[in-house]
Design a protein around this motif. Structure first.
Motif, mmCIF file in Angstrom:
data_model
loop_
_atom_site.group_PDB
_atom_site.id
_atom_site.type_symbol
_atom_site.label_atom_id
_atom_site.label_comp_id
_atom_site.label_asym_id
_atom_site.label_seq_id
_atom_site.Cartn_x
_atom_site.Cartn_y
_atom_site.Cartn_z
ATOM 1 N N ASP A 66 0.661 -1.216 -0.034
ATOM 2 C CA ASP A 66 -0.095 0.058 -0.144
ATOM 3 C C ASP A 66 0.903 1.226 0.068
ATOM 4 O OD1 ASP A 66 -2.321 -1.402 0.105
ATOM 5 O OD2 ASP A 66 -2.725 -1.170 2.093
ATOM 6 N N LEU A 67 2.240 1.138 0.789
ATOM 7 C CA LEU A 67 2.809 2.478 0.842
ATOM 8 C C LEU A 67 3.620 2.716 -0.751
ATOM 9 C CD1 LEU A 67 4.153 4.695 2.367
ATOM 10 C CD2 LEU A 67 5.958 2.827 3.219
ATOM 11 N N LYS A 116 2.302 1.799 -3.673
ATOM 12 C CA LYS A 116 1.336 2.534 -4.377
ATOM 13 C C LYS A 116 0.959 3.765 -4.167
ATOM 14 C CE LYS A 116 -0.849 -2.305 -4.753
ATOM 15 N NZ LYS A 116 -2.013 -3.192 -4.352
ATOM 16 N N LYS A 117 1.001 4.162 -2.705
ATOM 17 C CA LYS A 117 0.676 5.437 -2.415
ATOM 18 C C LYS A 117 2.071 6.565 -3.023
ATOM 19 C CE LYS A 117 0.939 8.797 1.649
ATOM 20 N NZ LYS A 117 1.093 8.623 3.111
ATOM 21 N N ASN A 118 3.200 5.742 -3.284
ATOM 22 C CA ASN A 118 4.202 6.524 -3.963
ATOM 23 C C ASN A 118 4.571 5.992 -5.402
ATOM 24 O OD1 ASN A 118 5.381 7.408 -1.455
ATOM 25 N ND2 ASN A 118 6.294 5.595 -1.050
ATOM 26 N N SER A 119 3.184 5.868 -5.931
ATOM 27 C CA SER A 119 3.036 5.947 -7.468
ATOM 28 C C SER A 119 3.694 4.622 -8.226
ATOM 29 C CB SER A 119 3.668 7.235 -8.255
ATOM 30 O OG SER A 119 3.003 8.517 -7.570
ATOM 31 N N GLU A 128 2.388 0.823 -8.904
ATOM 32 C CA GLU A 128 1.325 -0.122 -8.624
ATOM 33 C C GLU A 128 1.838 -1.536 -8.672
ATOM 34 O OE1 GLU A 128 -2.507 -1.670 -8.065
ATOM 35 O OE2 GLU A 128 -1.934 0.460 -8.077
#
Length: 512
Positions: A173-174, A176-179, A181
Motif C-alpha cells: 500500500d505504501l 502504491k501511495k508512492n506511485s 502499482e
C-alpha cells in the motif's frame, strides 16, 4: 669490430627468441561442462564518491540529457554492455542505509551523512524507486544489498514486502501511495555486507546465526519470485569463514555465499593508477591471478557440504584498487583505468568462466567513477575505459556452454617471481564458438597454438585490445585512445589455430 658485430648479432637473436615464446591450449570434452552464468558479468553501484551522485544520477533538472535524472549516455553504454545484474546500494554503505529514507516525495526525504565514504551529506534523492526503475530501463536484474549491521529484521523484511508484494499489505500500500502499482519482483538479495569488517566486525559463527534469522523471515509472498539469498562471505583467503557458513546454515535458507578480493600492489602502498612501473604491474597481476587459488579453495570447502553445487559462490566485489587521482577526495576512490586494468579484467573473467560450475555470479567494483570503473564522467563528458571494452568483448560468454581447456603457458618472470603469461577461456552458444585470450607479459609477444581438431572449426574473426604502453588509458580529451580493433595475426592449419598475442593484450576469437 667483427667480434663486436657477432656478439651484438647473437644478443639480438637471443632477445628475438625470448620475445617469441610459445603456448599451447587443448580443448577438452564438453559433455559435462557447465553453462557460464550471465550473472558472472554483473556490476556494482555503491553510494560512494561520484558513482551515484554526479555519476549515474545528475537529477531531473540537469542540462545533461537524462531519463528520470539518470544520464542517457550511461544508459546507452550499459545497455550495449548487456549488464545482467546491478548491485546497490553497497558495499559498506548498505549497512548504514535505511531504505525508507529514500522513498516518497524527494523534497521531503531526510538527509544522511555517508560515514564510510568521505563524510558527505546525501539528500536521498536517489532511492529504491530510482534504482529499480533504472534496472527496468537497462533490462538488468537488481541485486539489493540490505542492512543487517545497523538495521532490524523488520526493516529488512519490510523492504522485501515493499518491492515484491503484489497484493494488499502495509508495504505494498505504501509503494502504491508512492506511485508504483506493480511490484518489481526482486529476486537477488544480499543479507548484509562484509560482516567481518564494516558490517559489524562479527565472527562467522555469530553472523551465521544472524543470517539464519533474517533468511527465515524473508518471503517471496506469492511463490512466483523465488528469493536468491546471498550470505556475506569471506574476505580473500578467510577459508574458516566459508567453512562456518556452509556448516552452520541449513541449505534451505541460502542460495549463495559471497567472496571479496581486490587486486593491488600492496594493501598499504597501492600506488598510482597510471604512474606505475613493471615491478608494480607484476605485483598487481600476482594478486589478480590469486583469484584462481581463492575460487578453487573456497569451492573445495563448499563441495564438502554441498557436493551437488546447489549453492553458488558469488564474487560480488572484485577489481583493481589504487591510490586516488591527485586532487580528488581520498574517500571517493576515483582512479584512472589503464591497460593494466584490461589485464585484470580479462584474466579474472577467464578464471570465473572456467569455474562456472560453482561461480555463478560476480560484480566488478564499481560501475561509474569508483575503483575499476567501466565508465568515467566529467561534467557532460563521458568515456568508456579499457575495462569496459574487455567486458564488451567478453559478453559473448554470457549463458554460453563452457568449453573446458588446458593451458600450457610460458612464464612471465620478474626478479625471482614468476606468473603464467597466458590466460584463456572458451565457450559455445548459438552455433558460435568464442575463445578469449590474454597475454599479461609486459614485454614479450607469445604465439598460442590451439588444437581445434575435435571441434571442426574454421573461418575465424577476432578483436584485440592492446596499446604501446601498460600505462596507456582513455582521457576526456582522447576518449578513444584504447578501443577494440580488428585482429588478424593468426593462422589456421591442419586443425591448429596459431595466434600471436602482443604483450599485455586481450584477444577474443569467433568461429561460426
Amino acid at each position: 669490430m667483427k667480434k663486436l658485430f657477432t656478439a651484438a648479432f647473437f644478443l639480438s637473436a637471443v632477445l628475438s627468441l625470448s620475445a617469441q615464446q610459445k603456448s599451447t591450449i587443448t580443448l577438452a570434452s564438453q559433455d559435462n561442462a557447465p553453462t557460464i552464468n550471465k550473472h558472472i558479468y554483473g556490476h556494482f553501484a555503491e553510494h560512494l564518491g561520484r558513482c551515484i551522485y554526479d555519476g549515474f544520477y545528475v537529477g531531473e533538472n540537469s542540462k545533461i540529457p537524462n531519463t528520470n535524472g539518470v544520464r542517457n549516455d550511461i544508459i546507452v553504454a550499459l545497455k550495449d554492455l548487456g549488464i545482467p545484474n546491478l548491485r546497490w546500494p553497497g558495499g559498506c554503505f548498505a549497512d548504514t542505509y535505511h531504505w525508507k529514507d529514500g522513498i516518497g516525495p524527494k523534497d521531503e526525504r531526510p538527509t544522511m551523512v555517508n560515514q564510510w565514504w568521505g563524510g558527505t551529506t546525501e539528500d536521498n534523492s536517489f532511492g529504491t524507486h530510482d534504482f529499480l526503475d533504472l534496472c527496468e530501463i537497462l533490462g538488468t536484474e537488481p541485486y539489493l544489498a540490505a542492512n543487517v549491521g545497523s538495521g532490524t529484521v523488520k526493516e529488512f523484511t519490510d523492504w522485501v514486502q515493499y518491492v515484491n508484494h503484489s497484493g494488499k499489505s502495509p508495504m505494498s500500500d505504501l509503494r502504491k501511495k508512492n506511485s508504483r502499482e506493480k511490484a518489481w519482483g526482486v529476486s537477488i538479495w544480499g543479507v548484509g555486507n562484509e560482516m567481518w569488517g564494516c558490517g559489524g566486525n562479527m565472527t562467522p559463527e555469530y553472523y551465521a546465526n544472524l543470517f539464519k534469522q533474517y533468511s527465515t523471515f524473508m518471503s517471496d509472498w506469492d511463490n512466483t519470485n523465488k528469493l536468491f539469498r546471498i550470505a556475506s562471505g569471506a574476505n580473500v583467503a578467510d577459508y574458516h569463514w566459508t567453512e562456518v557458513l556452509m556448516r552452520d546454515i541449513p541449505k534451505n535458507l541460502i542460495e549463495g555465499v559471497a567472496l571479496h578480493s581486490y587486486s593491488f600492489v600492496t594493501w598499504e602502498k597501492k600506488g598510482s593508477s597510471t604512474k606505475f612501473n613493471e615491478e608494480q604491474y607484476f605485483a598487481t597481476m600476482e594478486t589478480a591471478l590469486k583469484m584462481e587459488e581463492l575460487v578453487t579453495k573456497h569451492s573445495e570447502i563448499m563441495d564438502k557440504y554441498d557436493p551437488a553445487k546447489k549453492i553458488a559462490l558469488i564474487v560480488d566485489e572484485w577489481g583493481g584498487w589504487y591510490d586516488v587521482e591527485e586532487g580528488t577526495n581520498p574517500g571517493f576512490l576515483y582512479q584512472q583505468n589503464t591497460m593494466r586494468d584490461a589485464m585484470i579484467a580479462g584474466t579474472t573473467l577467464n578464471i570465473f568462466n572456467n569455474h562456472s560450475d560453482r561461480v555463478r555470479m560476480a560484480n566488478l567494483a564499481q560501475t561509474v567513477n569508483v575503483l575499476q570503473a567501466v565508465i568515467l564522467t566529467k561534467g557532460d563528458k563521458m568515456l568508456l575505459t579499457p575495462t569496459y571494452h574487455v567486458m564488451h568483448l567478453y559478453k559473448v560468454h554470457q549463458d554460453a556452454k563452457l568449453i573446458p581447456i588446458k593451458v600450457d603457458s610460458p612464464e612471465y618472470k620478474f626478479g625471482d617471481k614468476k606468473l603464467s603469461a597466458i590466460s584463456a577461456s572458451a565457450s559455445v552458444k548459438d552455433g558460435k564458438t568464442h575463445i578469449s585470450l590474454v597475454n599479461i607479459h609486459a614485454k614479450d609477444k607469445i604465439t598460442v597454438d590451439i588444437d581445434l581438431a575435435k571441434l571442426n572449426l574454421k573461418d575465424f574473426t577476432a578483436k584485440i585490445i592492446s596499446s604501446s604502453k601498460l600505462q596507456d588509458h582513455n582521457t576526456f580529451e582522447n576518449p578513444n585512445a584504447i578501443t577494440p580493433k580488428d585482429f588478424k595475426d593468426f593462422k589456421f592449419k591442419k586443425g591448429t589455430l596459431s595466434v600471436t598475442l602482443p604483450p599485455f593484450s586481450v584477444v577474443v576469437l569467433e568461429s561460426k
